[in-house]
Design a protein around this motif. Structure first.
Motif, PDB file in Angstrom:
ATOM      1  N   UNK A  54       0.779  -1.232   0.000  1.00  0.00           N
ATOM      2  CA  UNK A  54       0.000   0.000   0.000  1.00  0.00           C
ATOM      3  C   UNK A  54       0.813   1.285   0.000  1.00  0.00           C
ATOM      4  N   UNK A  55       2.139   1.180  -0.006  1.00  0.00           N
ATOM      5  CA  UNK A  55       2.969   2.391  -0.052  1.00  0.00           C
ATOM      6  C   UNK A  55       2.756   3.132  -1.366  1.00  0.00           C
ATOM      7  N   UNK A  56       2.522   2.372  -2.427  1.00  0.00           N
ATOM      8  CA  UNK A  56       2.186   2.937  -3.739  1.00  0.00           C
ATOM      9  C   UNK A  56       0.785   2.416  -4.048  1.00  0.00           C
ATOM     10  N   UNK A  57      -0.188   3.291  -4.011  1.00  0.00           N
ATOM     11  CA  UNK A  57      -1.568   2.864  -4.226  1.00  0.00           C
ATOM     12  C   UNK A  57      -1.947   2.988  -5.706  1.00  0.00           C
ATOM     13  N   UNK A  58      -2.892   2.189  -6.095  1.00  0.00           N
ATOM     14  CA  UNK A  58      -3.392   2.229  -7.476  1.00  0.00           C
ATOM     15  C   UNK A  58      -3.783   3.652  -7.871  1.00  0.00           C
ATOM     16  N   UNK A  59      -4.396   4.353  -6.941  1.00  0.00           N
ATOM     17  CA  UNK A  59      -4.857   5.710  -7.193  1.00  0.00           C
ATOM     18  C   UNK A  59      -3.705   6.661  -7.518  1.00  0.00           C
ATOM     19  N   UNK A  60      -2.521   6.361  -6.981  1.00  0.00           N
ATOM     20  CA  UNK A  60      -1.347   7.195  -7.242  1.00  0.00           C
ATOM     21  C   UNK A  60      -0.846   7.011  -8.671  1.00  0.00           C
ATOM     22  N   UNK A  61      -1.050   5.826  -9.211  1.00  0.00           N
ATOM     23  CA  UNK A  61      -0.526   5.490 -10.535  1.00  0.00           C
ATOM     24  C   UNK A  61      -1.539   5.798 -11.633  1.00  0.00           C
ATOM     25  N   UNK A  62      -2.790   5.445 -11.386  1.00  0.00           N
ATOM     26  CA  UNK A  62      -3.850   5.635 -12.391  1.00  0.00           C
ATOM     27  C   UNK A  62      -5.061   6.311 -11.755  1.00  0.00           C
ATOM     28  N   UNK A  63      -4.998   7.624 -11.558  1.00  0.00           N
ATOM     29  CA  UNK A  63      -6.139   8.320 -10.956  1.00  0.00           C
ATOM     30  C   UNK A  63      -7.381   8.341 -11.854  1.00  0.00           C
ATOM     31  N   UNK A  64      -7.226   7.936 -13.115  1.00  0.00           N
ATOM     32  CA  UNK A  64      -8.347   7.934 -14.048  1.00  0.00           C
ATOM     33  C   UNK A  64      -9.269   6.726 -13.865  1.00  0.00           C
ATOM     34  N   UNK A  65      -8.852   5.746 -13.075  1.00  0.00           N
ATOM     35  CA  UNK A  65      -9.651   4.540 -12.851  1.00  0.00           C
ATOM     36  C   UNK A  65     -10.439   4.698 -11.552  1.00  0.00           C
ATOM     37  N   UNK A  66     -11.667   4.198 -11.525  1.00  0.00           N
ATOM     38  CA  UNK A  66     -12.523   4.304 -10.342  1.00  0.00           C
ATOM     39  C   UNK A  66     -12.165   3.210  -9.328  1.00  0.00           C
ATOM     40  N   UNK A  67     -11.007   3.378  -8.710  1.00  0.00           N
ATOM     41  CA  UNK A  67     -10.539   2.389  -7.729  1.00  0.00           C
ATOM     42  C   UNK A  67     -11.427   2.378  -6.492  1.00  0.00           C
ATOM     43  N   UNK A  68     -12.057   3.504  -6.163  1.00  0.00           N
ATOM     44  CA  UNK A  68     -12.921   3.569  -4.976  1.00  0.00           C
ATOM     45  C   UNK A  68     -14.055   2.555  -5.080  1.00  0.00           C
ATOM     46  N   UNK A  69     -14.583   2.386  -6.275  1.00  0.00           N
ATOM     47  CA  UNK A  69     -15.642   1.404  -6.479  1.00  0.00           C
ATOM     48  C   UNK A  69     -15.134   0.000  -6.160  1.00  0.00           C
ATOM     49  N   UNK A  70     -13.959  -0.333  -6.685  1.00  0.00           N
ATOM     50  CA  UNK A  70     -13.403  -1.658  -6.434  1.00  0.00           C
ATOM     51  C   UNK A  70     -13.052  -1.854  -4.969  1.00  0.00           C
ATOM     52  N   UNK A  71     -12.503  -0.842  -4.347  1.00  0.00           N
ATOM     53  CA  UNK A  71     -12.145  -0.957  -2.932  1.00  0.00           C
ATOM     54  C   UNK A  71     -13.395  -1.135  -2.080  1.00  0.00           C
ATOM     55  N   UNK A  72     -14.511  -0.565  -2.492  1.00  0.00           N
ATOM     56  CA  UNK A  72     -15.759  -0.733  -1.762  1.00  0.00           C
ATOM     57  C   UNK A  72     -16.254  -2.173  -1.840  1.00  0.00           C
ATOM     58  N   UNK A  73     -15.787  -2.928  -2.843  1.00  0.00           N
ATOM     59  CA  UNK A  73     -16.204  -4.305  -3.037  1.00  0.00           C
ATOM     60  C   UNK A  73     -15.357  -5.303  -2.240  1.00  0.00           C
ATOM     61  N   UNK A  74     -14.323  -4.812  -1.541  1.00  0.00           N
ATOM     62  CA  UNK A  74     -13.421  -5.700  -0.819  1.00  0.00           C
ATOM     63  C   UNK A  74     -14.175  -6.444   0.281  1.00  0.00           C
ATOM     64  N   UNK A  75     -13.835  -7.715   0.498  1.00  0.00           N
ATOM     65  CA  UNK A  75     -14.463  -8.470   1.585  1.00  0.00           C
ATOM     66  C   UNK A  75     -14.259  -7.768   2.918  1.00  0.00           C
ATOM     67  N   UNK A  76     -15.316  -7.754   3.709  1.00  0.00           N
ATOM     68  CA  UNK A  76     -15.228  -7.126   5.017  1.00  0.00           C
ATOM     69  C   UNK A  76     -15.552  -5.646   5.009  1.00  0.00           C
ATOM     70  N   UNK A  77     -15.796  -5.070   3.838  1.00  0.00           N
ATOM     71  CA  UNK A  77     -16.145  -3.666   3.761  1.00  0.00           C
ATOM     72  C   UNK A  77     -17.642  -3.552   3.974  1.00  0.00           C
TER      73      UNK A  77
END
Length: 84
Positions: A54-77
């Motif tokens: 997590x030191x380099x997050x997906x959002x840091x590399x590709x801010x154009x992708x809706x990573x928040x949606x995918x992170x909301x789908x993580x188990x336990x969320x």
């Protein structure tokens, strides 16, 4: 991509090689992508995030992708899948 460059530069040569190998790429490819502003694929973004703990997050590399949606789908969320 600044965070990716900073992270790479914080590692020893051996650690950089191991990090790149764990992500199924090379340090040379990563440095070229950073220097040219190349768009890194989503699969590699995920690997870079995972292997950097997590030191380099997906959002840091590709801010154009809706990573928040995918992170909301993580188990336990608790934000997704609740029936109220």
């Amino acid at each position: 991509m600044d965070k990716l460059l900073k992270y790479l530069n914080s590692l020893s040569k051996t650690e950089r090689s191991a990090y790149a190998a764990a992500c199924k790429t090379s340090e040379g490819y990563l440095r070229k992508a950073i220097s040219t502003g190349q768009r890194i694929g989503e699969r590699l973004c995920i690997a870079l995030d995972r292997e950097s703990a997590g030191a380099v997050r997906c959002e840091d590399i590709r801010p154009d992708v809706d990573w928040a949606y995918l992170r909301a789908q993580e188990p336990g969320n608790d934000k997704v899948g609740t029936n109220g």
